[in-house]
Design a protein around this motif. Sequence first.
Motif, PDB file in Angstrom:
ATOM      1  N   GLN A 109      23.867 -33.095 -47.757  1.00  0.00           N
ATOM      2  CA  GLN A 109      24.768 -34.227 -47.595  1.00  0.00           C
ATOM      3  C   GLN A 109      24.071 -35.582 -47.665  1.00  0.00           C
ATOM      4  OE1 GLN A 109      27.022 -33.375 -44.060  1.00  0.00           O
ATOM      5  NE2 GLN A 109      28.164 -31.770 -45.088  1.00  0.00           N
ATOM      6  N   LYS A 110      22.938 -35.681 -48.332  1.00  0.00           N
ATOM      7  CA  LYS A 110      22.274 -36.962 -48.503  1.00  0.00           C
ATOM      8  C   LYS A 110      22.586 -37.553 -49.885  1.00  0.00           C
ATOM      9  CE  LYS A 110      18.825 -36.831 -44.983  1.00  0.00           C
ATOM     10  NZ  LYS A 110      19.464 -35.970 -44.101  1.00  0.00           N
ATOM     11  N   TYR A 111      23.392 -36.860 -50.682  1.00  0.00           N
ATOM     12  CA  TYR A 111      23.865 -37.353 -51.981  1.00  0.00           C
ATOM     13  C   TYR A 111      22.716 -37.756 -52.909  1.00  0.00           C
ATOM     14  CZ  TYR A 111      27.922 -37.495 -48.996  1.00  0.00           C
ATOM     15  OH  TYR A 111      28.884 -37.180 -48.097  1.00  0.00           O
ATOM     16  N   ILE A 112      21.716 -36.921 -53.006  1.00  0.00           N
ATOM     17  CA  ILE A 112      20.559 -37.189 -53.860  1.00  0.00           C
ATOM     18  C   ILE A 112      20.922 -36.855 -55.304  1.00  0.00           C
ATOM     19  CG2 ILE A 112      18.193 -36.509 -54.371  1.00  0.00           C
ATOM     20  CD1 ILE A 112      17.926 -35.823 -51.374  1.00  0.00           C
ATOM     21  N   LYS A 113      20.664 -37.801 -56.207  1.00  0.00           N
ATOM     22  CA  LYS A 113      20.929 -37.574 -57.622  1.00  0.00           C
ATOM     23  C   LYS A 113      19.731 -36.910 -58.298  1.00  0.00           C
ATOM     24  CE  LYS A 113      23.980 -41.531 -58.005  1.00  0.00           C
ATOM     25  NZ  LYS A 113      24.084 -42.911 -58.459  1.00  0.00           N
ATOM     26  N   GLU A 114      18.527 -37.292 -57.847  1.00  0.00           N
ATOM     27  CA  GLU A 114      17.332 -36.781 -58.509  1.00  0.00           C
ATOM     28  C   GLU A 114      16.117 -36.979 -57.618  1.00  0.00           C
ATOM     29  OE1 GLU A 114      16.590 -37.726 -62.805  1.00  0.00           O
ATOM     30  OE2 GLU A 114      14.870 -38.775 -61.958  1.00  0.00           O
ATOM     31  N   ILE A 115      15.191 -36.038 -57.709  1.00  0.00           N
ATOM     32  CA  ILE A 115      13.887 -36.188 -57.063  1.00  0.00           C
ATOM     33  C   ILE A 115      12.864 -36.027 -58.166  1.00  0.00           C
ATOM     34  CG2 ILE A 115      12.246 -35.220 -55.413  1.00  0.00           C
ATOM     35  CD1 ILE A 115      14.752 -34.191 -53.867  1.00  0.00           C
ATOM     36  N   SER A 116      11.977 -37.008 -58.288  1.00  0.00           N
ATOM     37  CA  SER A 116      10.990 -36.909 -59.360  1.00  0.00           C
ATOM     38  C   SER A 116       9.631 -37.376 -58.865  1.00  0.00           C
ATOM     39  CB  SER A 116      11.427 -37.730 -60.573  1.00  0.00           C
ATOM     40  OG  SER A 116      11.568 -39.083 -60.214  1.00  0.00           O
ATOM     41  N   GLY A 117       8.629 -36.810 -59.467  1.00  0.00           N
ATOM     42  CA  GLY A 117       7.247 -37.136 -59.143  1.00  0.00           C
ATOM     43  C   GLY A 117       6.337 -36.194 -59.904  1.00  0.00           C
ATOM     44  N   SER A 118       5.107 -36.095 -59.456  1.00  0.00           N
ATOM     45  CA  SER A 118       4.133 -35.196 -60.069  1.00  0.00           C
ATOM     46  C   SER A 118       3.419 -34.433 -58.973  1.00  0.00           C
ATOM     47  CB  SER A 118       3.106 -35.983 -60.901  1.00  0.00           C
ATOM     48  OG  SER A 118       3.744 -36.688 -61.936  1.00  0.00           O
ATOM     49  N   ILE A 119       2.855 -33.307 -59.343  1.00  0.00           N
ATOM     50  CA  ILE A 119       2.135 -32.475 -58.391  1.00  0.00           C
ATOM     51  C   ILE A 119       0.774 -32.125 -58.995  1.00  0.00           C
ATOM     52  CG2 ILE A 119       3.240 -30.389 -59.270  1.00  0.00           C
ATOM     53  CD1 ILE A 119       3.164 -29.240 -56.468  1.00  0.00           C
ATOM     54  N   ALA A 120      -0.251 -32.143 -58.154  1.00  0.00           N
ATOM     55  CA  ALA A 120      -1.598 -31.849 -58.649  1.00  0.00           C
ATOM     56  C   ALA A 120      -2.466 -31.302 -57.524  1.00  0.00           C
ATOM     57  CB  ALA A 120      -2.243 -33.111 -59.231  1.00  0.00           C
ATOM     58  N   LEU A 121      -3.455 -30.534 -57.919  1.00  0.00           N
ATOM     59  CA  LEU A 121      -4.455 -30.029 -56.992  1.00  0.00           C
ATOM     60  C   LEU A 121      -5.510 -31.105 -56.835  1.00  0.00           C
ATOM     61  CD1 LEU A 121      -4.876 -27.277 -55.608  1.00  0.00           C
ATOM     62  CD2 LEU A 121      -6.371 -26.655 -57.486  1.00  0.00           C
ATOM     63  N   ASP A 122      -5.873 -31.429 -55.617  1.00  0.00           N
ATOM     64  CA  ASP A 122      -6.892 -32.438 -55.364  1.00  0.00           C
ATOM     65  C   ASP A 122      -8.260 -31.832 -55.638  1.00  0.00           C
ATOM     66  OD1 ASP A 122      -8.908 -33.992 -53.909  1.00  0.00           O
ATOM     67  OD2 ASP A 122      -7.195 -35.110 -53.150  1.00  0.00           O
ATOM     68  N   ASP A 123      -9.084 -32.561 -56.361  1.00  0.00           N
ATOM     69  CA  ASP A 123     -10.416 -32.048 -56.716  1.00  0.00           C
ATOM     70  C   ASP A 123     -11.511 -32.538 -55.788  1.00  0.00           C
ATOM     71  OD1 ASP A 123      -9.475 -30.575 -58.774  1.00  0.00           O
ATOM     72  OD2 ASP A 123     -10.017 -31.984 -60.346  1.00  0.00           O
ATOM     73  N   GLY A 124     -11.158 -32.993 -54.593  1.00  0.00           N
ATOM     74  CA  GLY A 124     -12.164 -33.516 -53.675  1.00  0.00           C
ATOM     75  C   GLY A 124     -13.188 -32.481 -53.238  1.00  0.00           C
ATOM     76  N   ASN A 125     -12.840 -31.212 -53.274  1.00  0.00           N
ATOM     77  CA  ASN A 125     -13.725 -30.142 -52.844  1.00  0.00           C
ATOM     78  C   ASN A 125     -13.904 -29.177 -54.016  1.00  0.00           C
ATOM     79  OD1 ASN A 125     -15.151 -28.264 -51.408  1.00  0.00           O
ATOM     80  ND2 ASN A 125     -13.426 -27.538 -50.190  1.00  0.00           N
ATOM     81  N   LYS A 126     -14.517 -29.651 -55.105  1.00  0.00           N
ATOM     82  CA  LYS A 126     -14.549 -28.926 -56.376  1.00  0.00           C
ATOM     83  C   LYS A 126     -15.161 -27.535 -56.298  1.00  0.00           C
ATOM     84  CE  LYS A 126     -14.436 -32.952 -59.249  1.00  0.00           C
ATOM     85  NZ  LYS A 126     -14.949 -33.697 -60.338  1.00  0.00           N
ATOM     86  N   GLU A 127     -16.156 -27.332 -55.454  1.00  0.00           N
ATOM     87  CA  GLU A 127     -16.842 -26.041 -55.423  1.00  0.00           C
ATOM     88  C   GLU A 127     -15.964 -24.918 -54.895  1.00  0.00           C
ATOM     89  OE1 GLU A 127     -20.444 -26.648 -53.256  1.00  0.00           O
ATOM     90  OE2 GLU A 127     -21.037 -28.299 -54.547  1.00  0.00           O
TER      91      GLU A 127
END
Length: 189
Positions: A109-127
Motif C-alpha cells: 500500500q505504498k503505491y510504488i511505481k518502480e524501484i531501480s538501482g544496481s547491485i554489485a559485490l564489493d571488492d574490498g576484501n578481494k582475497e
Amino acid sequence: MLFSNIRVVVDGALLLDTDEPFLLNGRVYVPLRTVAEALDKEVAWQDNLVLIGSGKQGLLLPYLAPPSVHGVNWRVGESQVNGTVYEQGFHVVGMKGWKEADMTFNVGQKYIKEISGSIALDDGNKENVQPVKVKIMLDKEIIWQGTLKSGQKPIPITIKPAVKSRQIIVQMDNLAETRIDFIGFKAKY
C-alpha cells in the motif's frame, strides 16, 4: 500558539493569500504547500509521507520500508565498487557464520511505481570474496536472480510492483562476511 503577523518571503516575493504562520514552542510553522508551490514544486500526501518536488518522486528503499533482516547487517551510505564511488544507496554485510541471508521490505500500500538501482559485490576484501547467488522476489515470485562475482560491474535492476504487491524479498546465498552494495535502489512514486 502565537500569531504575530509573521510574513513569508520566497525568492524576494512576499507571499500573500496564505494561512498565517504561527509560533509554537519556539518554532515558526508555515504553510508548506504555499511555500513549496512558490518554489515551483509539486506537493502530495501519500501513505503518511509528504512529497515535495517534481512528479518523479523517489526515496531510497530502506527509508520507505525499513527491512527485516536475517543473517546480514545493513547500512545506508556511499557505495564503492572496483574503486569507483557511486551515489548513495545501502549495503549489506553477511554476519559471521551465516552463509544464507535475506532482507524483506514490506512495501504494501505504498503505491510504488518502480524501484531501480544496481547491485554489485564489493571488492574490498578481494582475497576472500566468493561469488554470491542473489534472488529478488516480489510477493514470493522470482523477478531477478543472478550470481555476483568479484570484479564484475554493477548490474542494473528495475522492479515494477503490481498494485497488490506487499513484499520485496532479497535472498543471498554464499554470503559469509561479504558485502553487497545496492546502489541507488530508489522507490519511485
